[in-house]
Design a protein around this motif. Structure first.
Motif, short mmCIF file in Angstrom:
data_model
loop_
_atom_site.label_atom_id
_atom_site.label_comp_id
_atom_site.label_asym_id
_atom_site.label_seq_id
_atom_site.Cartn_x
_atom_site.Cartn_y
_atom_site.Cartn_z
N GLU A 84 35.14 8.82 36.05
CA GLU A 84 36.07 9.76 36.68
C GLU A 84 37.03 9.02 37.61
O GLU A 84 36.62 8.14 38.37
CB GLU A 84 35.31 10.82 37.46
N SER A 85 38.30 9.39 37.55
CA SER A 85 39.32 8.80 38.42
C SER A 85 39.31 9.49 39.77
O SER A 85 39.06 10.69 39.88
CB SER A 85 40.71 8.96 37.81
N CYS A 86 39.59 8.70 40.80
CA CYS A 86 39.79 9.26 42.14
C CYS A 86 40.68 8.32 42.92
O CYS A 86 41.05 7.24 42.43
CB CYS A 86 38.47 9.53 42.85
N LYS A 87 41.04 8.72 44.12
CA LYS A 87 41.89 7.92 44.99
C LYS A 87 41.11 7.55 46.23
O LYS A 87 40.35 8.37 46.77
CB LYS A 87 43.14 8.69 45.37
N VAL A 88 41.33 6.34 46.71
CA VAL A 88 40.74 5.88 47.95
C VAL A 88 41.88 5.43 48.86
O VAL A 88 42.73 4.66 48.44
CB VAL A 88 39.74 4.72 47.72
N ARG A 89 41.89 5.95 50.07
CA ARG A 89 42.92 5.58 51.03
C ARG A 89 42.29 4.78 52.16
O ARG A 89 41.27 5.20 52.72
CB ARG A 89 43.58 6.83 51.62
N LEU A 90 42.89 3.66 52.48
CA LEU A 90 42.49 2.85 53.63
C LEU A 90 43.64 2.92 54.62
O LEU A 90 44.75 2.46 54.31
CB LEU A 90 42.22 1.41 53.20
N ILE A 91 43.39 3.52 55.77
CA ILE A 91 44.46 3.70 56.75
C ILE A 91 43.96 3.41 58.16
O ILE A 91 42.76 3.45 58.43
CB ILE A 91 45.03 5.14 56.73
N GLU A 92 44.90 3.10 59.02
CA GLU A 92 44.64 3.12 60.44
C GLU A 92 45.33 4.37 60.95
O GLU A 92 46.54 4.52 60.81
CB GLU A 92 45.21 1.88 61.12
N ASN A 93 44.56 5.31 61.51
CA ASN A 93 45.16 6.58 61.92
C ASN A 93 45.95 6.42 63.21
O ASN A 93 46.00 5.34 63.80
CB ASN A 93 44.12 7.71 61.98
N LYS A 94 46.57 7.49 63.68
CA LYS A 94 47.44 7.43 64.86
C LYS A 94 46.69 7.04 66.13
O LYS A 94 47.28 6.59 67.09
CB LYS A 94 48.16 8.76 65.05
N ASP A 95 45.35 7.20 66.13
CA ASP A 95 44.53 6.81 67.28
C ASP A 95 44.01 5.39 67.15
O ASP A 95 43.20 4.96 67.97
CB ASP A 95 43.36 7.78 67.44
N GLY A 96 44.43 4.67 66.10
CA GLY A 96 44.00 3.29 65.90
C GLY A 96 42.64 3.16 65.22
O GLY A 96 42.07 2.08 65.20
N ILE A 97 42.12 4.24 64.67
CA ILE A 97 40.82 4.21 63.99
C ILE A 97 41.04 3.90 62.52
O ILE A 97 41.85 4.55 61.86
CB ILE A 97 40.08 5.55 64.15
N LEU A 98 40.32 2.92 62.01
CA LEU A 98 40.38 2.58 60.60
C LEU A 98 39.56 3.60 59.82
O LEU A 98 38.41 3.88 60.18
CB LEU A 98 39.83 1.17 60.37
#
Length: 135
Positions: free
Chosen positions: A102-116
């Motif tokens: 099954e396909s899915c998406k994974v996002r790696l971000i640093e949010n606006k509060d600096g949390i990865l």
């Protein structure tokens, strides 16, 4: 691919992760999730809304050498990276396929509060993990 690896190494380096410039044994990133949140589609196909944040002790590995993201849940999620693209500064999206195909998406971000954060999005289920780097 080399350009992408150098770019992600730079971005991850800005949040305290040191990566090597070669595709040898160094492009493996280990994290612990200290919290997670989820939502899913109900029987009518509508999103339930986000649940409350819960404590987590989940280990997560991004192995760029093997093009894998491994999330140590029960059962273990092994996600094969098919492609990656930059969304914005400190934000990437991985198109992946899980071990069931099954396909899915994974996002790696640093949010606006600096949390990865690592987000996993299936058509009927979504998770977000707050990440802490492990050495």
């Amino acid at each position: 691919m080399k350009k992408f690896l150098l770019t992600i190494a730079f971005i991850l380096g800005t949040v305290g992760i040191f990566a090597q410039e070669t595709r040898e044994k160094y492009e493996v990133y280990n994290f612990k999730a200290d919290a997670f949140i989820y939502m899913f589609r109900d029987t009518n196909g509508k999103w339930t809304g986000w649940a409350e944040w819960e404590d987590s002790y989940t280990r997560i590995k991004i192995d760029l050498n093997k093009d894998l993201i491994i999330i140590q849940t029960v059962p273990v999620m092994k996600l094969k990276i098919q492609s990656v693209r930059k969304l914005r500064h400190h934000a990437y999206i991985f198109e992946v396929i899980d071990k069931t195909g099954e396909s899915c998406k994974v996002r790696l971000i640093e949010n606006k509060d600096g949390i990865l954060q690592l987000g996993v999005s299936y058509p009927n289920l979504q998770y977000i993990y707050n990440l802490i780097e492990l050495e």
